[in-house]
Scaffold this motif. Structure first.
Motif, mmCIF file in Angstrom:
data_model
loop_
_atom_site.group_PDB
_atom_site.id
_atom_site.type_symbol
_atom_site.label_atom_id
_atom_site.label_comp_id
_atom_site.label_asym_id
_atom_site.label_seq_id
_atom_site.Cartn_x
_atom_site.Cartn_y
_atom_site.Cartn_z
ATOM 1 N N LEU A 111 -5.957 -11.213 -15.442
ATOM 2 C CA LEU A 111 -5.782 -10.654 -14.189
ATOM 3 C C LEU A 111 -5.904 -11.879 -13.129
ATOM 4 N N LEU A 112 -6.470 -13.028 -13.167
ATOM 5 C CA LEU A 112 -6.523 -14.297 -12.388
ATOM 6 C C LEU A 112 -5.247 -14.714 -12.570
ATOM 7 N N ASP A 113 -4.444 -14.923 -13.470
ATOM 8 C CA ASP A 113 -3.048 -15.380 -13.659
ATOM 9 C C ASP A 113 -2.029 -14.621 -13.030
ATOM 10 N N CYS A 114 -2.395 -13.423 -12.662
ATOM 11 C CA CYS A 114 -1.181 -12.757 -11.940
ATOM 12 C C CYS A 114 -1.434 -13.343 -10.329
ATOM 13 N N LYS A 124 -13.119 -16.743 -4.073
ATOM 14 C CA LYS A 124 -13.560 -16.047 -5.439
ATOM 15 C C LYS A 124 -13.661 -14.416 -4.908
ATOM 16 N N GLU A 125 -14.158 -14.307 -3.872
ATOM 17 C CA GLU A 125 -14.739 -12.924 -3.411
ATOM 18 C C GLU A 125 -13.248 -12.154 -3.265
ATOM 19 N N GLU A 126 -12.262 -12.698 -2.873
ATOM 20 C CA GLU A 126 -11.012 -12.003 -2.425
ATOM 21 C C GLU A 126 -10.415 -11.985 -4.002
ATOM 22 N N GLN A 127 -10.375 -12.928 -4.879
ATOM 23 C CA GLN A 127 -9.991 -12.531 -5.854
ATOM 24 C C GLN A 127 -10.531 -11.535 -6.675
ATOM 25 N N LEU A 128 -11.802 -11.435 -6.597
ATOM 26 C CA LEU A 128 -12.890 -10.374 -7.409
ATOM 27 C C LEU A 128 -12.384 -8.808 -6.680
ATOM 28 N N ARG A 129 -12.016 -8.968 -5.651
ATOM 29 C CA ARG A 129 -11.836 -7.606 -4.742
ATOM 30 C C ARG A 129 -10.272 -7.234 -5.189
ATOM 31 N N LYS A 130 -9.476 -8.164 -5.280
ATOM 32 C CA LYS A 130 -8.140 -7.776 -5.873
ATOM 33 C C LYS A 130 -8.260 -7.206 -7.401
ATOM 34 N N MET A 131 -9.031 -7.843 -8.363
ATOM 35 C CA MET A 131 -8.984 -7.367 -9.587
ATOM 36 C C MET A 131 -9.642 -6.078 -9.478
ATOM 37 N N LYS A 132 -10.871 -5.865 -8.921
ATOM 38 C CA LYS A 132 -11.607 -4.392 -8.967
ATOM 39 C C LYS A 132 -10.394 -3.511 -8.368
ATOM 40 N N GLU A 133 -9.628 -3.530 -7.334
ATOM 41 C CA GLU A 133 -8.827 -2.836 -6.750
ATOM 42 C C GLU A 133 -7.804 -2.435 -7.804
ATOM 43 N N ALA A 134 -7.171 -3.599 -8.640
ATOM 44 C CA ALA A 134 -6.142 -3.128 -9.541
ATOM 45 C C ALA A 134 -6.657 -2.256 -10.489
ATOM 46 N N LEU A 161 -4.007 -1.511 -18.271
ATOM 47 C CA LEU A 161 -4.134 -2.965 -17.842
ATOM 48 C C LEU A 161 -2.885 -3.491 -17.434
ATOM 49 N N MET A 162 -1.861 -3.146 -18.124
ATOM 50 C CA MET A 162 -0.406 -3.810 -17.800
ATOM 51 C C MET A 162 0.008 -3.327 -16.636
ATOM 52 N N ILE A 163 -0.550 -2.008 -16.322
ATOM 53 C CA ILE A 163 -0.005 -1.209 -14.918
ATOM 54 C C ILE A 163 -0.767 -2.009 -14.013
ATOM 55 N N ALA A 164 -2.213 -2.557 -14.028
ATOM 56 C CA ALA A 164 -2.700 -3.073 -13.092
ATOM 57 C C ALA A 164 -2.267 -4.581 -12.808
ATOM 58 N N ARG A 165 -1.579 -5.170 -13.557
ATOM 59 C CA ARG A 165 -0.972 -6.320 -13.314
ATOM 60 C C ARG A 165 0.101 -6.099 -12.423
ATOM 61 N N ILE A 166 1.023 -5.179 -12.719
ATOM 62 C CA ILE A 166 2.055 -4.760 -11.813
ATOM 63 C C ILE A 166 1.680 -4.342 -10.519
ATOM 64 N N PHE A 167 0.356 -3.561 -10.665
ATOM 65 C CA PHE A 167 -0.067 -3.348 -9.079
ATOM 66 C C PHE A 167 -0.323 -4.598 -8.333
ATOM 67 N N MET A 168 -0.933 -5.599 -9.089
ATOM 68 C CA MET A 168 -1.161 -6.796 -8.233
ATOM 69 C C MET A 168 -0.086 -7.673 -7.847
ATOM 70 N N LEU A 169 1.046 -7.666 -8.719
ATOM 71 C CA LEU A 169 2.111 -8.403 -8.499
ATOM 72 C C LEU A 169 3.142 -7.933 -7.357
ATOM 73 N N HIS A 170 3.216 -6.553 -7.388
ATOM 74 C CA HIS A 170 4.105 -5.797 -6.649
ATOM 75 C C HIS A 170 5.721 -6.498 -6.735
ATOM 76 N N PRO A 171 6.344 -6.214 -7.894
ATOM 77 C CA PRO A 171 7.595 -6.704 -8.292
ATOM 78 C C PRO A 171 8.288 -5.863 -7.651
ATOM 79 N N LYS A 172 9.644 -6.253 -7.324
ATOM 80 C CA LYS A 172 11.034 -5.574 -6.872
ATOM 81 C C LYS A 172 11.554 -4.653 -7.863
ATOM 82 N N LEU A 173 11.416 -5.045 -9.171
ATOM 83 C CA LEU A 173 12.017 -4.407 -10.359
ATOM 84 C C LEU A 173 10.940 -4.327 -11.412
#
Length: 266
Positions: A111-114, A124-134, A161-173
């Motif tokens: 998730l950090l790689d995303c 680190k707090e913001e990273q943790l929040r994003k991972m928890k949100e995803a 977990l794969m969809i959580a990655r998409i949630f974090m990345l917000h791709p166009k496609l």
């Protein structure tokens, strides 16, 4: 559903593998135009060329001939930086989630790689929040997963977990290649609902690669039917399914007797 300009366009795409007598044409003279916010299903049996076409769109396979435009400009993938920028906005979910992750990395690292791919500097707090949100978006608890390796998770958890990655990345496609074929019916419905929610929230274009006519009819705005490397029929999902013109499309629908009979009674 808000549909905007053409996001990605393919013109006369062909992909040939091998040479001489060993030559195989996997995709032949395929053209398409996919719009922002549109859900497309590319439907066909195994060997129809649909996954090869998806890999060409993804930039994982180079077309033998033809061209692809992205956001109105010829796609550039020659340099590493070009590919990195492209893949920031073009993501994929594959049939086997375990092949999509490095099995030696724990969930937190994946998730950090995303976050790193987005190129943003977070505490680190913001990273943790994003991972928890995803994780919360896909009904997973970060606290229960962050220290685990992919092989310690179930297939359903991996797909989420794969969809959580998409949630974090917000791709166009997003290209989703048989994303529900390895999970049970309950998980399948949940995963589809999550993907459709992502589309609604981010106006994301989704391309489903599937052999499942019922799924394609349920989720799609537009269908492309592929047989032996060619697109034999295309159009609005309801029109293609309820009034199929090509014999191959008619055969695909007749192979789903329950759904077909329900449509006949409608």
């Amino acid at each position: 559903m808000k549909q905007n300009d053409v996001l990605i366009r393919g013109e006369h795409l062909t992909k040939v593998f091998g040479y001489g007598k060993q030559k195989t044409t996997a995709v032949e003279d395929v053209s398409f135009a996919f719009h922002e916010g549109e859900i497309i299903s590319i439907v066909g049996e195994s060997g129809s060329g649909k996954t090869t076409l998806a890999k060409m769109i993804m930039g994982l396979l180079k077309e033998s001939s033809g061209s692809i435009e992205y956001m109105g400009k010829p796609r550039q993938l020659k340099r590493h930086g070009d590919r990195k920028r492209y893949w920031k906005n073009i993501q994929a979910i594959f049939q086997d989630p375990f092949s999509s992750f490095n099995l030696f990395y724990k969930v937190e690292k994946l998730l950090l790689d995303c976050i790193k791919l987005q190129g943003v500097n977070l505490t680190k707090e913001e990273q943790l929040r994003k991972m928890k949100e995803a994780c919360s978006f896909v009904n997973l608890k970060f606290e229960e997963l962050h220290n685990k390796y992919p092989f310690e998770l179930s297939g359903g958890q991996m797909q989420r977990l794969m969809i959580a990655r998409i949630f974090m990345l917000h791709p166009k496609l997003l290209i989703a290649d048989e994303p529900t074929s390895m999970v049970d019916a309950c998980s399948r419905s949940t995963i589809l609902d999550m993907l459709l929610k992502l589309r609604d929230e981010n106006n994301m274009t989704i391309i489903f690669i599937t052999h499942d006519v019922g799924l394609a009819y349920y989720v799609s705005d537009t269908l492309y039917i592929m047989e032996q490397g060619k697109v034999v029929e295309r159009g609005p999902a309801e029109e293609v399914i309820l009034n199929p013109q090509h014999p191959y499309t008619q055969q695909l629908i007749s192979d789903v007797p329950k759904i077909h009979s329900e449509w006949d009674l409608a």
